[in-house]
Design a protein around this motif. Structure first.
Motif, PDB file in Angstrom:
ATOM      1  N   UNK A 197       0.811  -1.222   0.000  1.00 34.78           N
ATOM      2  CA  UNK A 197       0.000   0.000   0.000  1.00 34.78           C
ATOM      3  C   UNK A 197       0.846   1.274   0.000  1.00 34.78           C
ATOM      4  N   UNK A 198       1.993   1.225   0.701  1.00 34.93           N
ATOM      5  CA  UNK A 198       2.871   2.402   0.718  1.00 34.93           C
ATOM      6  C   UNK A 198       3.514   2.622  -0.648  1.00 34.93           C
ATOM      7  N   UNK A 199       3.952   1.529  -1.270  1.00 38.12           N
ATOM      8  CA  UNK A 199       4.582   1.656  -2.587  1.00 38.12           C
ATOM      9  C   UNK A 199       3.567   2.154  -3.612  1.00 38.12           C
ATOM     10  N   UNK A 200       2.334   1.611  -3.525  1.00 38.16           N
ATOM     11  CA  UNK A 200       1.284   2.043  -4.450  1.00 38.16           C
ATOM     12  C   UNK A 200       0.981   3.527  -4.265  1.00 38.16           C
ATOM     13  N   UNK A 201       0.893   3.950  -3.012  1.00 32.53           N
ATOM     14  CA  UNK A 201       0.576   5.354  -2.738  1.00 32.53           C
ATOM     15  C   UNK A 201       1.652   6.276  -3.309  1.00 32.53           C
ATOM     16  N   UNK A 202       2.904   5.890  -3.154  1.00 35.25           N
ATOM     17  CA  UNK A 202       3.991   6.713  -3.674  1.00 35.25           C
ATOM     18  C   UNK A 202       3.918   6.809  -5.198  1.00 35.25           C
ATOM     19  N   UNK A 203       3.546   5.693  -5.829  1.00 35.82           N
ATOM     20  CA  UNK A 203       3.386   5.669  -7.285  1.00 35.82           C
ATOM     21  C   UNK A 203       2.279   6.633  -7.738  1.00 35.82           C
ATOM     22  N   UNK A 204       1.155   6.585  -7.046  1.00 32.53           N
ATOM     23  CA  UNK A 204       0.038   7.471  -7.402  1.00 32.53           C
ATOM     24  C   UNK A 204       0.412   8.922  -7.110  1.00 32.53           C
ATOM     25  N   UNK A 205       1.117   9.149  -5.996  1.00 33.09           N
ATOM     26  CA  UNK A 205       1.600  10.501  -5.693  1.00 33.09           C
ATOM     27  C   UNK A 205       2.430  11.023  -6.856  1.00 33.09           C
ATOM     28  N   UNK A 206       3.283  10.168  -7.389  1.00 29.85           N
ATOM     29  CA  UNK A 206       4.141  10.582  -8.491  1.00 29.85           C
ATOM     30  C   UNK A 206       3.319  10.905  -9.752  1.00 29.85           C
ATOM     31  N   UNK A 207       2.312  10.070 -10.039  1.00 30.80           N
ATOM     32  CA  UNK A 207       1.448  10.329 -11.201  1.00 30.80           C
ATOM     33  C   UNK A 207       0.724  11.674 -11.044  1.00 30.80           C
ATOM     34  N   UNK A 208       0.134  11.893  -9.869  1.00 31.90           N
ATOM     35  CA  UNK A 208      -0.663  13.109  -9.666  1.00 31.90           C
ATOM     36  C   UNK A 208       0.226  14.354  -9.611  1.00 31.90           C
ATOM     37  N   UNK A 209       1.380  14.238  -8.950  1.00 31.93           N
ATOM     38  CA  UNK A 209       2.274  15.393  -8.856  1.00 31.93           C
ATOM     39  C   UNK A 209       2.771  15.787 -10.240  1.00 31.93           C
TER      40      UNK A 209
END
Lengths: 329, 329
Positions: A197-209
């Protein structure tokens, strides 16, 4: 694309002949009628306030369960599917508690959102808040597009910054960061590993940022911070401990005092003097919490030449005295 | 390294001769005494519960002010400095509300943290919670190290996952992700741009997620998920809609039923059956919120072969009925 990613395929019956299309259309009209009559109360939330005409092929990714902690704190994927939909496909919806990124792989689509129309070809996408009314559809023969529903407590705030650009659409080549990070995300969800879940969240953070960065750079291009103002701000952020009067700043930047005050406020939200004070207070806070220097020494080091002035301005910015702040850290 | 990044240099008086070292040591002892006598009450929080012996050279980065929104919601940098400190330098502290990454550029350092000792050479670093007692110091002639204080509402939870590894230290080459992202972070803070706080937060998310990933891979290496169990879990995540009995899973994986139940629980936190139910409920939730399929059809599609069984298990997992969930989305 999407090598090694496991999808489940669903085929929606495609109306092929004009008669079938006609029949599907009237079925859709009947659905609408039932909805108006309130006989469709048991519909799911994203259907209750929506009209659909979904047919074609849907490849769905099965996301494993995410933890309650992730739902309450992190970015997470709700669903991802690739739709390959012929002419006639559309979704018209509102009041759906989800955020959506759609990205075009083949063909053409269209979006209506907040009074604007968007045309989408390969590489074009959009990022929207599904609570707001939106209509998207195939334009032309077929539209192959990825449908990525996502959510998380920070998404609304990030989205409202994204919207400041005035447009919700974006372009990225297939080789760009969006596709790369999306595939990384699907393989994180698709593999058994701790901290998924942490790795996924960081990935989505990167997409949105990344979407946010591109949107604000576009806005920049439309209305960029003038070069001399940008240089001035950078100068102030490095030399705020020195006495920088408005006279000096005006001479330094070659902008008249009146115009400088106005433009500075427009681009930073601060007056020049207020920005200087913020920089100095910020530096004083750093020194208060990480050194034993006495307050009067810190005042001087941070660029305040009068201890009373320092205390007053510090209190105005932080609602605390310097000593109170030091103790509270 | 750190090209284009602006630092302010502070030189702490370095005790050079043995007499000067002695004098500094006794000054330090006197500080300790004053602290014990309560005559140092006005000290900042990170000094109040700390002993220091700081000297050498400190290059400090001035971070511009961050928004209140960032302080309350995002990851943010509190301070970053590069310390070049001769033998004798140490920090011994506790109860400081901050998280800290220290990374070694030259020479050697040491850390004492939660009953463990760590030796740090070039490329070695650690990530700690400064509320917990910690002591770090120069080992040998000089220790050049980056001191990166950071915080944010999610850091404590992320840190406790990081700690599961049992070790707080990490190794990365200078060319690794840590240094790359750190420099990106400093240039984001150092340049005038909208959304600075969002970009900075994403950068820190990437740094921390990377540390977490490496730590859990290390843990994996110490005690990896057995290959057959990993393959079984991946199989279940793709084929959960089929009837998968414990007998089948045992035969599929070649693990005895008793051993399988125990090992599965150990690595996933679920029993095999409970994990299957979670996967099915998760898929049912997806279908409930994104299709108009009736509940009994969804039960079947998600792998439940009995509607009553579906309703009971759904309620057990979500504290809602399938219909209630659909309405609440």
């Amino acid at each position: 694309m999407f090598d090694q990613i496991f999808f489940t395929q669903v085929q929606f019956p495609t109306p092929v002949t004009p008669v079938e299309v006609e029949r599907q259309m009237s079925r859709n009209a009947q659905n609408l009628q039932e909805k108006e009559n309130g006989t469709q109360e048991e519909l799911p939330a994203n259907m209750r306030n929506a009209d659909y005409f979904i047919f074609g092929k849907m490849d769905t990714f099965s996301r494993p369960p995410v933890t309650d902690f992730a739902l309450e704190n992190l970015f997470y994927m709700e669903a991802f599917s690739i739709f390959t939909c012929p002419k006639g496909f559309f979704t018209n919806r509102k009041d759906y508690q989800s955020f959506l990124i759609i990205y075009t792989y083949e063909g053409n689509g269209g979006l209506e959102y907040m009074g604007k129309s968007y045309s989408l070809g390969p590489g074009d996408g959009f990022f929207i808040d599904c609570r707001v009314p939106h209509l998207y559809r195939t334009v032309g023969d077929v539209w192959k597009h990825g449908v990525f529903h996502l959510n998380g407590p920070l998404v609304p705030a990030l989205f409202s910054r994204y919207m400041e650009n005035g447009s919700v659409s974006f372009y990225q080549p297939f080789t760009g960061n969006y596709q790369k990070k999306l595939e990384e995300l699907l393989s994180i969800y698709g593999s058994v590993q701790p901290c998924r879940d942490w790795l996924a969240s960081d990935c989505i953070s990167s997409i949105l940022t990344d979407l946010l960065r591109n949107a604000s750079e576009e806005k920049e291009t439309d209305s960029p911070v003038p070069e001399n103002l940008r240089y001035l701000i950078a100068y102030m952020e490095k030399h705020f401990t020195q006495a920088l009067t408005l006279d000096f700043l005006s001479r330094f930047s070659g902008i008249s005092k009146y115009y400088l005050s106005r433009e500075f406020k427009k681009y930073t939200g601060y007056s020049p003097n207020d920005y200087l004070i913020s920089l100095r207070v910020e530096h004083a806070k750093f020194l208060l919490r990480s050194t034993t220097l006495p307050a009067n020494k810190i005042a001087l080091t941070a660029g305040f030449h009068d201890i009373n002035n320092f205390t007053n301005l510090f209190r105005k910015k932080t609602a605390m005295t310097p000593g109170g702040y030091r103790k509270s850290c």
